[in-house]
Motif scaffolding. Structure first.
Motif, PDB file in Angstrom:
ATOM      1  N   CYS A 154       0.844  -1.199   0.000  1.00  0.00           N
ATOM      2  CA  CYS A 154       0.000   0.000   0.000  1.00  0.00           C
ATOM      3  C   CYS A 154       0.880   1.251   0.000  1.00  0.00           C
ATOM      4  CB  CYS A 154      -0.891  -0.025   1.247  1.00  0.00           C
ATOM      5  SG  CYS A 154      -1.810   1.503   1.497  1.00  0.00           S
ATOM      6  N   GLN A 156       0.132   4.116   0.966  1.00  0.00           N
ATOM      7  CA  GLN A 156      -0.128   4.977   2.122  1.00  0.00           C
ATOM      8  C   GLN A 156       0.492   4.407   3.399  1.00  0.00           C
ATOM      9  OE1 GLN A 156      -1.227   7.557  -0.015  1.00  0.00           O
ATOM     10  NE2 GLN A 156      -2.216   8.168   1.873  1.00  0.00           N
ATOM     11  N   CYS A 157       0.070   3.162   3.770  1.00  0.00           N
ATOM     12  CA  CYS A 157       0.519   2.605   5.059  1.00  0.00           C
ATOM     13  C   CYS A 157       1.715   1.676   4.915  1.00  0.00           C
ATOM     14  CB  CYS A 157      -0.625   1.892   5.767  1.00  0.00           C
ATOM     15  SG  CYS A 157      -1.160   0.383   4.933  1.00  0.00           S
ATOM     16  N   CYS A 176      -4.399  -0.050   0.056  1.00  0.00           N
ATOM     17  CA  CYS A 176      -5.154  -1.159   0.617  1.00  0.00           C
ATOM     18  C   CYS A 176      -6.578  -0.693   0.929  1.00  0.00           C
ATOM     19  CB  CYS A 176      -4.457  -1.693   1.868  1.00  0.00           C
ATOM     20  SG  CYS A 176      -4.563  -0.572   3.279  1.00  0.00           S
ATOM     21  N   CYS A 179      -6.917   2.056   3.581  1.00  0.00           N
ATOM     22  CA  CYS A 179      -6.450   3.420   3.251  1.00  0.00           C
ATOM     23  C   CYS A 179      -7.187   4.038   2.069  1.00  0.00           C
ATOM     24  CB  CYS A 179      -4.964   3.398   2.920  1.00  0.00           C
ATOM     25  SG  CYS A 179      -3.920   2.919   4.297  1.00  0.00           S
TER      26      CYS A 179
HETATM   27 ZN   LIG Z   1      -2.869   0.990   3.455  1.00  0.00          ZN
END
Ligand SMILES: [Zn+2]
Length: 249
Positions: A154, A156-157, A176, A179
């Motif tokens: 992902c 983002q995370c 994901c 997110c």
């Molecule tokens: Zn994520």
């Protein structure tokens, strides 16, 4: 004037004067070239049958100093997508050729792109299902250009992506489920992700045995079209043709 001969993919051609054509082609060793095919529009031309888009051919041309245009000596077709393919597949031929044309660098070697294009032509002729082939081609083309977001973690995370995901083509993110943003992006099911995973390892000729349910095909088609539009900053002309003839993309 040195004579070069190469394996090439014909991308497109257009009229020049009364009797000639300009042919745009991607060579396996010297990138994309534009060449004058003298007399190509005459009935008994030695170029007849050569300039169809996505034909794989042996070409010979003279390089000319200080001129962008080379002069074609001959085009010998080796493999044409017009052989043994159906109407739906043919609708995609111009689309594949336009994508290669847009992304191939002028006179700069692009052998990976050439190999991708050549294997796709062989797969069209072999009757590989065209939808799967189109998604595969788009994936690899965008990946070779470095514009396909990473699909395993992902953005983002940073966690590994399992199950489903979301691609936001304009932002270049792949996130994901936890997110993903409700406003932007295209949701991709686990079937879409499974196809992308398979696309990394199989050759296009093997796509007949790789599953791609219709919903997943649609999701990837939309995501790829938006990625292409974002990076080229325009819609391809051939997209409309494909849409009208097949309902795809
Ligand atoms: Zn994520």
């Amino acid at each position: 004037m040195p004579l070069h001969s190469s394996d090439a993919l014909i991308l497109r051609s257009y009229k020049l004067g009364e009797a000639d054509r300009i042919v745009v082609f991607l060579t396996d060793d010297r990138g994309k070239r534009r060449g004058v095919a003298k007399g190509a529009r005459r009935l008994k031309s030695r170029f007849s049958g050569g300039p169809e888009p996505l034909t794989r051919a042996r070409v010979a041309y003279f390089e000319r100093e200080r001129l962008d245009l080379v002069r074609l000596r001959y085009i010998e077709p080796v493999c044409s997508p017009l052989a043994r393919s159906n109407g739906e597949a043919l609708a995609y031929v111009g689309y594949f050729a336009e994508l290669i044309d847009e992304w191939a660098p002028e006179a700069d070697p692009a052998d990976a792109l050439f190999r991708l294009g050549a294997s796709v032509v062989e797969s069209i002729v072999a009757g590989v299902p065209i939808g799967r082939l189109a998604r595969y081609f788009e994936y690899w083309l965008l990946r070779l250009q470095g514009v396909y977001p990473a699909t395993t973690t992902c953005s983002q995370c940073g966690f590994e992506i399992t199950g489903e995901a979301q691609m936001a083509p304009a932002a270049g993110t792949f996130t994901c489920v936890g997110c993903k943003s409700p406003e932007q992006g295209v949701s991709l099911s686990s079937a879409s992700l499974a196809f992308l995973q398979m696309a990394k390892t199989v050759a296009p000729a093997q796509l007949g045995s790789v599953e791609l349910p219709e919903v997943a095909d649609r999701q990837l088609a939309v995501a790829h079209r938006l990625l292409i539009k974002t990076h080229l900053d325009k819609e391809l002309k051939s997209v409309r043709v494909v849409r009208e003839l097949t309902g795809g993309i």
